[in-house]
Design an enzyme around this catalytic site. Structure first.
Site, short mmCIF file in Angstrom:
data_model
loop_
_atom_site.label_atom_id
_atom_site.label_comp_id
_atom_site.label_asym_id
_atom_site.label_seq_id
_atom_site.Cartn_x
_atom_site.Cartn_y
_atom_site.Cartn_z
N GLU A 118 7.22 5.44 -8.48
CA GLU A 118 5.92 4.91 -8.86
C GLU A 118 5.56 5.32 -10.29
OE1 GLU A 118 3.20 4.77 -5.02
OE2 GLU A 118 4.61 6.45 -4.89
N GLU A 140 8.49 6.37 1.99
CA GLU A 140 7.30 6.90 2.66
C GLU A 140 7.06 6.29 4.03
OE1 GLU A 140 6.29 7.03 -1.84
OE2 GLU A 140 7.45 5.78 -0.47
#
Length: 267
Positions: A118, A140
């Site tokens: 990210e 995740e």
């Protein structure tokens, strides 16, 4: 204060030929915590005001890992409110990177997972080492029953498309650098031993060129993409008007009529 006067705990900083070099330095895997994010935020803010810095490179100071993302040890015993606030602050840091009028290059020299990916996606360009041992991914959902919380759901979908982003997130699939390049996550693949030098040379070219116009172009794209077209055109016009008022634009016009190479100063 200039960028090199900062003394962060989790980063190494230097400036070379107008390029700010920011090395993540939190062994063993550059997993970031709230303190590290605060330091990064301060680095990005300081870079905005440092006239000696025309472009930035974010890379890793440690072997094997660019970044493994947010440190699970930092949040396992924390309240949902703390985790949510940390996630929100991380998004604000990413937005500050995207709204900083200087080109930011991620030079990815190790595993780039979760929040590390990210962070890389918040950069303007991503150069990666062509090493099959390096992995990219957002694990995740599959591994933690969470979702990417540092902007990844939006960054990834805007880059590779909606369905591919959903597939990568829900499966937790890891990608090789070549696969990441083919999907458009990486802009350039470089042999590992040449990665930093090629990243630095590219950033040097930006710093020697019309870096102010580069910054205006970046803001026009980043801040205009989600606007209605009419409003995006208005933003583009404003960025162009600011560019037209720059010393570089005047030098560019003179050089054109004098049939010589322009000597840009980033002013």
């Amino acid at each position: 204060m200039g960028l090199t006067e900062l003394t962060p705990k989790y980063f190494k900083i230097e400036v070379e030929d107008g390029v700010g070099i920011i090395r993540l330095n939190r062994p063993p895997a550059n997993a970031h915590n709230l303190e590290m994010l605060r330091e990064l935020d301060n680095i990005i803010v300081e870079s905005r005001f440092d006239e000696n810095v025309k472009a930035l490179i974010i890379t890793s100071a440690i072997p094997r890992f660019f970044s493994a993302g947010f440190d699970i040890n930092e949040i396992k015993d924390k309240s949902p409110e703390y985790i949510g606030l940390s996630s929100q602050f991380s998004k604000e840091v990413m937005l500050r990177m995207m709204s900083t009028k200087k080109l930011i290059i991620a030079s990815i020299n190790g595993h780039c997972m979760g929040g590390g990916l990210e962070l890389a996606l918040a950069c303007d360009l991503r150069f990666g080492a062509n090493d099959e041992n390096i992995k990219f991914g957002m694990p995740e959902v599959a591994n933690l029953a969470l979702i990417p919380g540092e902007g990844g759901t939006q960054f990834l979908a805007r880059l590779v498309g909606r369905s591919k982003a959903i597939y990568l997130m829900i499966t937790g699939k890891t990608l090789s650098p070549k696969e990441a390049y083919d999907l458009g996550i990486l802009d350039k693949l470089v042999e590992p031993e040449k990665l930093f030098e090629e990243s630095l040379e590219f950033a040097r070219q930006i710093s020697r060129g019309p870096s102010l116009a580069v910054g205006f172009a970046k803001l026009a794209v980043n801040e205009g993409m989600d606007l209605p077209l009419y409003n995006a055109f208005a933003l583009e016009r404003e960025m162009q008007n600011q560019a037209l008022a720059s010393e570089d634009a005047k030098e560019g016009a003179r050089a054109f009529f004098e049939k010589r190479r322009p000597n840009f100063k980033g002013k």
